[in-house]
Design an enzyme around this catalytic site. Sequence first.
Site, PDB file in Angstrom:
ATOM      1  N   THR A   1      47.125  43.201  36.176  1.00  0.00           N
ATOM      2  CA  THR A   1      46.020  42.568  35.440  1.00  0.00           C
ATOM      3  C   THR A   1      46.054  41.075  35.758  1.00  0.00           C
ATOM      4  O   THR A   1      45.485  40.644  36.743  1.00  0.00           O
ATOM      5  CB  THR A   1      46.099  42.836  33.925  1.00  0.00           C
ATOM      6  OG1 THR A   1      47.423  42.539  33.459  1.00  0.00           O
ATOM      7  CG2 THR A   1      45.773  44.281  33.613  1.00  0.00           C
TER       8      THR A   1
ATOM      9  N   LYS B   1      54.110  46.227  35.919  1.00  0.00           N
ATOM     10  CA  LYS B   1      53.108  45.173  35.775  1.00  0.00           C
ATOM     11  C   LYS B   1      53.332  44.479  34.440  1.00  0.00           C
ATOM     12  O   LYS B   1      53.800  45.076  33.463  1.00  0.00           O
ATOM     13  CB  LYS B   1      51.677  45.723  35.892  1.00  0.00           C
ATOM     14  CG  LYS B   1      51.231  46.665  34.788  1.00  0.00           C
ATOM     15  CD  LYS B   1      50.754  46.030  33.515  1.00  0.00           C
ATOM     16  CE  LYS B   1      49.705  44.974  33.768  1.00  0.00           C
ATOM     17  NZ  LYS B   1      49.303  44.339  32.459  1.00  0.00           N
TER      18      LYS B   1
ATOM     19  N   THR C   1      57.828  47.727  28.271  1.00  0.00           N
ATOM     20  CA  THR C   1      57.228  46.434  28.577  1.00  0.00           C
ATOM     21  C   THR C   1      55.987  46.619  29.405  1.00  0.00           C
ATOM     22  O   THR C   1      56.058  46.991  30.558  1.00  0.00           O
ATOM     23  CB  THR C   1      58.219  45.510  29.308  1.00  0.00           C
ATOM     24  OG1 THR C   1      57.552  44.290  29.583  1.00  0.00           O
ATOM     25  CG2 THR C   1      58.735  46.106  30.573  1.00  0.00           C
TER      26      THR C   1
ATOM     27  N   GLU D   1      52.490  34.453  32.691  1.00  0.00           N
ATOM     28  CA  GLU D   1      51.199  33.768  32.833  1.00  0.00           C
ATOM     29  C   GLU D   1      51.372  32.255  32.798  1.00  0.00           C
ATOM     30  O   GLU D   1      51.854  31.695  31.808  1.00  0.00           O
ATOM     31  CB  GLU D   1      50.243  34.228  31.737  1.00  0.00           C
ATOM     32  CG  GLU D   1      49.752  35.643  31.950  1.00  0.00           C
ATOM     33  CD  GLU D   1      48.874  36.163  30.835  1.00  0.00           C
ATOM     34  OE1 GLU D   1      48.199  37.183  31.063  1.00  0.00           O
ATOM     35  OE2 GLU D   1      48.867  35.571  29.728  1.00  0.00           O
TER      36      GLU D   1
ATOM     37  N   ASN E   1      44.475  32.775  29.064  1.00  0.00           N
ATOM     38  CA  ASN E   1      44.216  33.589  27.871  1.00  0.00           C
ATOM     39  C   ASN E   1      43.003  33.142  27.076  1.00  0.00           C
ATOM     40  O   ASN E   1      42.498  33.894  26.245  1.00  0.00           O
ATOM     41  CB  ASN E   1      45.461  33.615  26.995  1.00  0.00           C
ATOM     42  CG  ASN E   1      46.536  34.500  27.576  1.00  0.00           C
ATOM     43  OD1 ASN E   1      46.440  35.722  27.508  1.00  0.00           O
ATOM     44  ND2 ASN E   1      47.525  33.892  28.212  1.00  0.00           N
TER      45      ASN E   1
ATOM     46  N   SER F   1      36.621  37.461  30.215  1.00  0.00           N
ATOM     47  CA  SER F   1      35.603  37.188  31.225  1.00  0.00           C
ATOM     48  C   SER F   1      36.150  37.408  32.625  1.00  0.00           C
ATOM     49  O   SER F   1      35.395  37.413  33.576  1.00  0.00           O
ATOM     50  CB  SER F   1      35.108  35.748  31.106  1.00  0.00           C
ATOM     51  OG  SER F   1      36.163  34.828  31.294  1.00  0.00           O
TER      52      SER F   1
END
Length: 408
Positions: free
Chosen positions: A152, A178, A189, A276, A403, A408
């Site tokens: 993702t 992932k 996880t 991230e 985030n 979008s």
Amino acid sequence: MTKKLHKSGVTAAAGVQAAGIHAGFKKHKKDLALLVFPEGATVAGVFTKNKVKAAPVQYDQQLLQQQEQFKAILINSGNANACTGKQGKADVAETVQLLAEALKVQPEEILVSSTGVIGVFMNMDTMRKGIEAIVPEISENGGAAASKAIMTTDTVAKEVSFTFDVAGKTATIGGMIKGSGMIHPNLGTMLGYITTDVAISQAALHDMLLKAAENTFNHSTVDGDTSTNDTVFVAATGKLGNELIAGPADAGYAEVEAAILSICAKLAKLIVQDGEGATKFVEVIVTGAKTKADAVSIGKSIATSSLVKTAMFGEDANWGRVITAAGYAESEYFDADVVDITFSSENGKIQVCQDGMGMVFDEGLAKKILKATEIEILVDLHLGAETVSTWTCDFSYDYVKINADYRS
């Protein structure tokens, strides 16, 4: 003795095939993966403890209680199929039926996983077309494509594989995972898939996976958020031809247990390294704890602290944030007056706190140490003999950006 393999992670073990395609759940990138065990595999799984569980998680948990052998696992990214009520469950049932017909297997021989946006119904037209398109792509070399299809916000595909000895035979274990954000697992996880060629019972496999998850995935965190879809599967094809491993007394049990622990640790670290917006991998080591539970709780408290993580991003040796996070952990034994804190990396090592008080230290050296991409925070409680590591990453500006507009 272990040997790293060049073959793609999840298909490194004999009896495993895979594929990954762009079906259309996402605009451009691969988003549908399929693992196939032509002759079947014994599968065990661990799942999120979040009370909000996605439809695939509920389906898989029930199915694993009913049987041990499976032929396929289908994974889509781009849609979590979570908080979708009866429609979400119906979509799982239709997905399983469609894939069963395409693979010519029984519906109950298929497990499913989803990841992506929560609260959106699955686009079943896309799923139908995706299943039709992915089945012809299955191959023993499809692991790399599958690992990309489950991503993702991940920036890299995460794969691991190696060999190990089992009762005089060379066994293989591989996996893909992932995860980049919404990482603070409790039993699993995000989405992880581990395969091996050993012959082992589901009960033994489950015990090994549960123990490994507790000591690896559950010691990693990116942002403190436990997902609705967290899942880790281990599938054993039995192609090695060893005597069935059913319990701790059987030959090979300890070796398989060690291999599963090792691959889970490798995969968990890969997730944190790809957190991230992360620029640094941070290992929090709590030592000198009176109990393991205290070491785990304090380590997680420090690793989850936004103030500690932003300090790491800013290369600020703000040890006060570390001891504060340790102090509000749910630990039974803690004495702030004996705590020592040390920062270290490839650029050096510096103690910044002794007996709960600040020390005079070289700020320039401290900043140099924290400039490294891998940092260690050592917290010595001086109360006992327990030591536990927790893996996390820093918080950067990019985490907020990613985030803030995730949907979008």
